[in-house]
Design an enzyme around this catalytic site. Structure first.
Site, PDB file in Angstrom:
ATOM      1  N   GLU A  73      95.038  15.299   7.481  1.00  0.00           N
ATOM      2  CA  GLU A  73      94.808  14.930   8.886  1.00  0.00           C
ATOM      3  C   GLU A  73      95.750  13.818   9.339  1.00  0.00           C
ATOM      4  OE1 GLU A  73      90.650  14.017   9.310  1.00  0.00           O
ATOM      5  OE2 GLU A  73      90.025  15.970   8.524  1.00  0.00           O
ATOM      6  N   CYS A  74      96.982  13.886   8.913  1.00  0.00           N
ATOM      7  CA  CYS A  74      97.982  12.856   9.193  1.00  0.00           C
ATOM      8  C   CYS A  74      99.025  13.408  10.160  1.00  0.00           C
ATOM      9  CB  CYS A  74      98.650  12.450   7.867  1.00  0.00           C
ATOM     10  SG  CYS A  74      99.997  11.256   8.015  1.00  0.00           S
ATOM     11  N   GLY A  75      99.657  12.529  10.907  1.00  0.00           N
ATOM     12  CA  GLY A  75     100.746  12.954  11.777  1.00  0.00           C
ATOM     13  C   GLY A  75     101.898  13.557  10.996  1.00  0.00           C
ATOM     14  N   THR A  77     101.409  15.475   8.300  1.00  0.00           N
ATOM     15  CA  THR A  77     100.911  16.654   7.581  1.00  0.00           C
ATOM     16  C   THR A  77     101.823  17.877   7.728  1.00  0.00           C
ATOM     17  OG1 THR A  77      98.636  15.860   7.702  1.00  0.00           O
ATOM     18  CG2 THR A  77      98.924  18.210   7.304  1.00  0.00           C
TER      19      THR A  77
END
Length: 197
Positions: A73-75, A77
Site C-alpha cells: 500500500e505504498c506510493g 508499490t
C-alpha cells in the site's frame, strides 16, 4: 679470544631468533586483524518464504542478488511491475530478486503472508521469491537486514533502510556491493549495467 668470538656468535644467533619471533608476532597480528575485518556473506542465512517453506541463501551461490523490502500500500508499490520485468529479463543470467515484505513505514504492509502472496500474484504476476513479512529496522530488525545495514557485518558500509523498495545488490560471492535508493526504479540503467557486467 675464542670466548669473545663465541660470545659474539651467541649474541648474533639470539638476536636473529628474536627478530624472527618479532616478525612472526607481527604476521600473526596482521592475520588476526584480517580475519576480524573479513566480510560476512549472505549465504549464512536461511529464511522462510510467504508460503512457510525454508529458503536457503546458500542455494544462490554464483548468482547476483537484489534484495528489496516491499509493501502493498505504498506510493512505490508499482515498482513490483519493474521488479518482475527485471526478473523476467535476467533470471536465466544468474540473477535473482528476493523480496522481503515489511510494515515498518506508515503501516503500508498490514496484510498476512497469504494476503501479500495473493496481492503480488493478482496485481503484478510476481514470480520472484518473496519471503515472509519481517522488520527491516528497529530493535526487531531481521538478521538479514542487520547484515545488509551494518558495516561490521557486510564489510561495505553502514546504511539505514529509508523507505519501502530500498534495494541491496549482492555480488556472485554473496557480498554487499551497493545500496540503491527506494525511489530508483529497478530497471534503472545503473542496476541493469551492474547485472550485465
Amino acid at each position: 679470544m675464542k670466548r669473545l668470538v663465541l660470545a659474539i656468535v651467541v649474541v648474533l644467533i639470539v638476536s636473529c631468533k628474536s627478530k624472527d619471533k618479532q616478525k612472526e608476532s607481527v604476521r600473526k597480528v596482521a592475520e588476526n586483524k584480517e580475519q576480524t575485518m573479513q566480510k560476512e556473506d549472505i549465504y549464512q542465512f536461511k529464511v522462510e518464504d510467504l508460503y512457510g517453506d525454508s529458503f536457503d541463501f546458500a542455494s544462490l551461490k554464483g548468482k547476483k542478488i537484489m534484495i528489496v523490502n516491499t509493501a502493498s500500500e505504498c506510493g512505490l508499490t508499482p515498482q513490483y511491475e519493474n521488479l518482475q520485468e527485471l526478473y523476467d529479463t535476467y533470471k536465466n543470467d544468474n540473477f535473482i530478486i528476493v523480496g522481503f515484505p515489511a510494515n515498518n513505514f506508515g503501516g503500508q504492509e498490514p496484510g498476512s503472508d497469504d494476503e501479500i502472496a495473493a496481492f503480488c500474484k493478482k496485481n503484478y504476476g510476481v514470480t520472484f521469491p518473496m519471503m515472509s513479512k519481517i522488520s527491516v529496522k528497529g530493535d526487531d530488525m531481521h538478521p538479514v537486514y542487520r547484515f545488509l545495514t551494518q558495516k561490521d557485518k557486510n564489510g561495505l558500509k553502514d546504511s539505514e533502510v529509508q523507505w519501502n523498495f530500498q534495494k541491496y545488490l549482492i555480488d556472485k560471492e554473496g557480498h554487499l556491493v551497493e545500496v540503491i535508493d527506494p525511489k530508483t526504479l529497478p530497471i534503472d540503467e545503473k542496476i541493469v549495467d551492474w547485472i550485465e557486467e
